[in-house]
Design an enzyme around this catalytic site. Structure first.
Site, PDB file in Angstrom:
ATOM      1  N   SER A 150       9.499  -1.493  -4.078  1.00 21.67           N
ATOM      2  CA  SER A 150       8.196  -2.062  -3.711  1.00 21.67           C
ATOM      3  C   SER A 150       8.438  -3.293  -2.847  1.00 21.67           C
ATOM      4  O   SER A 150       9.497  -3.929  -2.954  1.00 21.67           O
ATOM      5  CB  SER A 150       7.443  -2.474  -4.983  1.00 21.67           C
ATOM      6  N   TYR A 163       7.033  -6.692 -13.269  1.00 22.33           N
ATOM      7  CA  TYR A 163       7.080  -5.649 -12.240  1.00 22.33           C
ATOM      8  C   TYR A 163       7.959  -6.104 -11.064  1.00 22.33           C
ATOM      9  O   TYR A 163       8.848  -5.365 -10.615  1.00 22.33           O
ATOM     10  CB  TYR A 163       5.657  -5.342 -11.765  1.00 22.33           C
TER      11      TYR A 163
HETATM   12  P1  NAD Z   1       0.922   6.071 -10.812  1.00 20.16           P
HETATM   13  O1  NAD Z   1       0.666   5.278 -12.042  1.00 20.16           O
HETATM   14  O2  NAD Z   1      -0.208   6.823 -10.195  1.00 20.16           O
HETATM   15  O3  NAD Z   1       2.124   7.093 -11.062  1.00 20.16           O
HETATM   16  C1  NAD Z   1       3.250   6.756 -11.827  1.00 20.16           C
HETATM   17  C2  NAD Z   1       3.796   8.017 -12.441  1.00 20.16           C
HETATM   18  O4  NAD Z   1       4.927   7.666 -13.262  1.00 20.16           O
HETATM   19  C3  NAD Z   1       2.778   8.716 -13.355  1.00 20.16           C
HETATM   20  O5  NAD Z   1       2.849  10.110 -13.124  1.00 20.16           O
HETATM   21  C4  NAD Z   1       3.280   8.381 -14.755  1.00 20.16           C
HETATM   22  O6  NAD Z   1       2.917   9.335 -15.722  1.00 20.16           O
HETATM   23  C5  NAD Z   1       4.787   8.349 -14.511  1.00 20.16           C
HETATM   24  N1  NAD Z   1       5.540   7.668 -15.561  1.00 20.16           N
HETATM   25  C6  NAD Z   1       5.326   6.440 -16.093  1.00 20.16           C
HETATM   26  N2  NAD Z   1       6.232   6.206 -17.071  1.00 20.16           N
HETATM   27  C7  NAD Z   1       7.038   7.300 -17.146  1.00 20.16           C
HETATM   28  C8  NAD Z   1       8.155   7.666 -17.946  1.00 20.16           C
HETATM   29  N3  NAD Z   1       8.632   6.861 -18.919  1.00 20.16           N
HETATM   30  N4  NAD Z   1       8.753   8.861 -17.724  1.00 20.16           N
HETATM   31  C9  NAD Z   1       8.276   9.703 -16.767  1.00 20.16           C
HETATM   32  N5  NAD Z   1       7.214   9.427 -15.985  1.00 20.16           N
HETATM   33  C10 NAD Z   1       6.604   8.242 -16.189  1.00 20.16           C
HETATM   34  O7  NAD Z   1       1.557   5.047  -9.746  1.00 20.16           O
HETATM   35  P2  NAD Z   1       1.848   5.218  -8.184  1.00 20.16           P
HETATM   36  O8  NAD Z   1       1.002   4.231  -7.495  1.00 20.16           O
HETATM   37  O9  NAD Z   1       1.831   6.633  -7.776  1.00 20.16           O
HETATM   38  O10 NAD Z   1       3.348   4.646  -8.140  1.00 20.16           O
HETATM   39  C11 NAD Z   1       4.495   5.485  -8.041  1.00 20.16           C
HETATM   40  C12 NAD Z   1       5.717   4.599  -7.792  1.00 20.16           C
HETATM   41  O11 NAD Z   1       5.518   3.882  -6.573  1.00 20.16           O
HETATM   42  C13 NAD Z   1       5.952   3.542  -8.867  1.00 20.16           C
HETATM   43  O12 NAD Z   1       7.339   3.357  -9.069  1.00 20.16           O
HETATM   44  C14 NAD Z   1       5.330   2.305  -8.249  1.00 20.16           C
HETATM   45  O13 NAD Z   1       5.889   1.108  -8.765  1.00 20.16           O
HETATM   46  C15 NAD Z   1       5.686   2.509  -6.792  1.00 20.16           C
HETATM   47  N6  NAD Z   1       4.838   1.762  -5.853  1.00 20.16           N
HETATM   48  C16 NAD Z   1       3.496   2.036  -5.755  1.00 20.16           C
HETATM   49  C17 NAD Z   1       2.724   1.318  -4.851  1.00 20.16           C
HETATM   50  C18 NAD Z   1       1.247   1.570  -4.669  1.00 20.16           C
HETATM   51  O14 NAD Z   1       0.589   0.772  -3.989  1.00 20.16           O
HETATM   52  N7  NAD Z   1       0.701   2.636  -5.203  1.00 20.16           N
HETATM   53  C19 NAD Z   1       3.314   0.320  -4.085  1.00 20.16           C
HETATM   54  C20 NAD Z   1       4.678   0.062  -4.227  1.00 20.16           C
HETATM   55  C21 NAD Z   1       5.436   0.800  -5.115  1.00 20.16           C
END
Ligand code: NAD
Length: 257
Positions: A150, A163
């Protein structure tokens, strides 16, 4: 249709946290470019609709139950994935969580939950996948591990101390893994997304605070579906054969603002 440069035909890709958000999008994109995709989430049942959607457009997907914080669950999922689709060539370490709280109120349990999922989870899945990749025959074409970090791995904002810490650790883990795994023909890189609209954060971006945040992004918009595909396909495919230890920022200019 699979573009020749980013052609993933013949490769098996595992996406963790594939049930929604970015992970589901990554799985669709990898499948659309020819990869056979293993969809991982804590409840495999939640992935059935996505597996069917990918199947309906001619792709191949297999859902496995996988909790990234539990090594036994990870090894069982990898055994099942190998049995169904063959050994994993590309890992997208995407599963992640955030707990939003002031630093002074963050508990030990909050810290453990976020670090265990976002950092130790990538360590466990990355290590188990890398061990299998390293054990493959000398003439195999190697593997690619993509950690989803991120912009908050380098920048910080309030109420996300655990985070930000986890994502900073993940960027260093990426570099350390790249250093040690190159000899085994395993490349390890990260993508550092900025703010991408997903179901989990969409409500916030329609509040005054969210709108203010968007105004601070030089491109004046959130990332949307598909904005990470270029970086994903580059790192997953042989187009990035000479890249390892890199973190690609995809943030509409957020970090330079
Ligand atoms: P989200 O919450 O929609 O998806 C996260 C996924 O991880 C979900 O399917 C959840 O069930 C799964 N998960 C959580 N804990 C778990 C575990 N112990 N075992 C297996 N699966 C597990 O979030 P997102 O926005 O799609 O984010 C996905 C990734 O991208 C994350 O690592 C997040 O930190 C990163 N990210 C997102 C953004 C954003 O703006 N959306 C920005 C930077 C980084």
């Amino acid at each position: 249709m699979a573009d020749a440069y980013f052609n993933l035909t013949g490769k098996v890709a595992l996406v963790t946290g594939a049930s929604q958000g970015l992970g589901a999008g990554f799985a669709r994109t990898l499948a659309a470019h020819g990869a056979k995709v293993v969809l991982g989430a804590r409840q495999a049942g939640k992935l059935q609709a996505l597996a069917e959607e990918i199947g309906a457009i001619g792709g191949i997907a297999h859902a496995v139950s996988l909790d990234v914080t539990c090594r036994a669950s990870v090894t069982a999922a990898l055994d099942e994935a190998e049995e169904a689709l063959g050994p994993v060539d590309v890992l997208v370490n995407n599963a992640g969580i955030a707990i939003t709280k002031p630093f002074l109120e963050m508990t030990d349990a909050d810290y453990d939950q976020v670090l265990d999922t976002n950092l130790k989870g990538c360590f466990i899945v990355g290590q188990e996948v890398a061990r299998r990749m390293a054990g493959r025959p000398e003439d195999s074409c190697g593997g690619s591990i993509i950690n989803i970090a991120s912009v908050l791995g380098t920048d910080v904002i309030g109420q996300l101390s655990t985070y930000c810490t986890s994502k900073a650790g993940l960027i260093q883990l990426t570099r350390a893994m790249a250093l040690e795994l190159s000899r085994a023909k395993i490349r390890v890189n990260a993508i550092a997304p900025g703010y991408i609209e997903t179901p989990i954060n969409s409500d916030f971006f329609h509040t005054p605070a969210g709108e203010k945040l968007i105004k601070g992004i030089p491109q004046r918009r959130l990332g949307r579906d598909g904005d990470l595909d270029g970086a994903l396909l580059l790192l997953a495919s042989d187009a990035s054969a000479y890249m390892t230890g890199s973190t690609i920022t995809v943030d509409g200019g957020f970090l330079v603002a």
